[in-house]
Design an enzyme around this catalytic site. Structure first.
Site, PDB file in Angstrom:
ATOM      1  N   ASP A   1       0.773  -1.284   0.158  1.00 49.87           N
ATOM      2  CA  ASP A   1       0.028  -0.088  -0.053  1.00 49.87           C
ATOM      3  C   ASP A   1       0.769   1.275   0.028  1.00 49.87           C
ATOM      4  OD1 ASP A   1       0.695  -0.897   2.432  1.00 49.87           O
ATOM      5  OD2 ASP A   1      -0.973   0.402   3.454  1.00 49.87           O
TER       6      ASP A   1
ATOM      7  N   GLU B   1      -0.910  -1.987   5.281  1.00 45.61           N
ATOM      8  CA  GLU B   1       0.356  -2.311   6.509  1.00 45.61           C
ATOM      9  C   GLU B   1       0.317  -0.876   7.209  1.00 45.61           C
ATOM     10  OE1 GLU B   1       3.562  -1.590   8.787  1.00 45.61           O
ATOM     11  OE2 GLU B   1       3.273  -0.246   7.287  1.00 45.61           O
TER      12      GLU B   1
HETATM   13 ZN   LIG Z   1       4.955   3.552   6.277  1.00 49.41          ZN
HETATM   14 ZN   LIG Z   2       6.415   1.067   5.405  1.00 50.61          ZN
END
Ligand SMILES: [Zn+2]
Ligand SMILES: [Zn+2]
Length: 438
Positions: free
Chosen positions: A116, A174
């Protein structure tokens, strides 16, 4: 720290003594290893143009957490084209997993990359500038995804030499799922990413712009902080701003609370233990001349030790309870776990370092201090021992050294080949170390 460092230097000394043993006494196994290392090096070098093109494509089309539709589609297509088995999509929203089964029996090792991007407007004037307004790969997850695809490609052509199975994990979100959504490592795990088969170890890497491309950095033990988001509401009673004695002023009580919470670290926790308590947001009040009946605050707590984490949470509650009680107010405090402690299993780190040193050279492997930012790779490490190391992506001479999460973050793309070489060798080395003996 000091003790750890001196044993680290003793280890360097020992390993340099070992490598100074004449070649003739090196085992057959070692010669086979170096032939394989050369093969991996050549394969990674031959992918250089493709890796750069792939990373630029991801960079130009960044997707926010839990919205990685295009990225994960490209990943899954590529894994299928490479002939990997059991390619699963939709594991924890846009997560992808796949298996590469070696020809020889052995255990399973996993490798994880996150996919991401962040809500940051790119300001770099580069040919591969983000084409999505307000969204940018400012943490280098485009490089992580590219490197892991490169590893899949290199190793998919070496099945005969693989003793066991490699599980590839491509993870969304994440940076944190949008409010009200689940996501990230925890959701992938919940949906079975670490089962069938369960890996006996997991590896991952993160870009690090403060060290040069060609270098690898690591920390053995607690490497990145646990992160807890918290929400505080101070509840008072409104009244006329000129008659405070008839109300309970939530603004004054909140002010005292903010200061008191800072004293937890300086006076109530062992000063040798890292702890951050940050209030990042305060909102309250309705009008300049009305005593505020409510103030809401949000913040983050970072710790490296579960006992300190629990103790600090208890002390926050105790502090707020007593301050609000003193002035006739009440409060609510809620914690939300954002990231667990990233803990690099010391035995796994020690077993892996010799191979990393062989690939990038001993002088290019740096032992560094832990980081306060959190990383949700930590959740995989709760299931299998793991090692999360840093891939140097900086290039001071070319002015590439902007920190993570900034509008001008970039990487030296030379790091992509390095990343593929190191991770491919690390995975095969792990499988060899745990090979089924005949
Ligand atoms: Zn990051
Ligand atoms: Zn990262």
């Amino acid at each position: 720290m000091r003790r750890r460092r001196s044993s680290f230097f003793a280890f360097i000394l020992l390993s340099s003594l070992l490598t100074s043993i004449p070649q003739s006494s090196a085992s057959k196994h070692t010669r086979l290893d170096s032939a394989r290392e050369q093969k991996i090096a050549q394969a990674a070098e031959s992918l250089r143009t493709q890796l750069v093109a792939q990373r630029r494509d991801f960079h130009m089309h960044p997707e926010l957490s839990n919205r990685e539709e295009r990225t994960s589609r490209i990943v899954a297509e590529r894994l299928r084209a490479l002939g990997l088995e059991d390619v699963k999509t939709g594991v924890g929203k846009y997560g992808v997993t796949a298996l590469l089964r070696g020809a020889k029996p052995g255990t399973t090792v996993a490798v994880r990359a996150d996919m991401d991007a962040l809500p940051i407007q790119e300001i770099n004037d580069v040919p591969y500038k983000s084409q999505v307004a307000g969204v940018k790969h400012a943490c280098g997850h485009d490089a992580h995804t590219t490197v892991e695809l490169g590893v899949a490609e290199v190793l998919s052509k070496m099945r005969a030499e693989i003793a066991g199975t490699i599980k590839f994990i491509f993870q969304p979100a994440e940076e944190g799922a949008p409010a009200g959504e689940e996501g990230g490592a925890r959701l992938m795990i919940k949906e079975g990413a670490m089962e069938n088969p369960r890996p006996s170890a997991i590896f991952g890497l993160h870009t690090l712009p403060s060290i040069e491309a060609g270098q690898i950095a690591y920390h053995s033990g607690p490497a990145m902080a646990a992160s807890d988001r918290f929400f505080i509401t101070i509840k008072g009673k409104s009244s006329h701003g000129a008659q405070p004695q008839t109300g309970v002023d939530a603004v004054v009580i909140a002010s005292e609370s903010v200061m008191a919470l800072q004293i937890i670290h300086s006076r109530r926790i062992d000063p040798q233990e890292p702890l951050v308590i940050t209030i990042g947001q305060i909102q309250g009040g309705k009008r300049y001349n009305i005593i505020a009946d409510e103030v809401r605050m949000e913040g983050t707590m970072r710790t490296f030790n579960e006992d300190v984490r629990q103790r600090a949470q208890t002390l926050m509650r105790e502090t707020l309870l007593n301050i609000t009680a003193a002035y006739g107010a009440t409060f609510e405090l809620k914690f939300e776990e954002n990231g667990a402690l990233t803990f690099n299993e010391p035995k796994l780190v020690e077993a892996t370092l010799p191979m990393i040193r062989r690939v990038v050279g001993e002088q290019n492997v740096l032992s560094i201090k832990p980081f306060m930012p959190a990383e949700d790779f930590s959740y995989f490490q709760k299931i299998s021992p793991g090692f999360y190391y840093f891939l140097g992506v900086g290039n001071r001479a070319r002015g590439i050294n902007a920190p993570w999460h900034t509008a001008d973050f970039d990487i030296d793309e030379e790091s992509l080949v390095v990343g593929v070489k190191v991770m491919s060798n690390v995975l095969l080395d792990y499988l060899d170390q745990h090979a089924v003996k005949k």
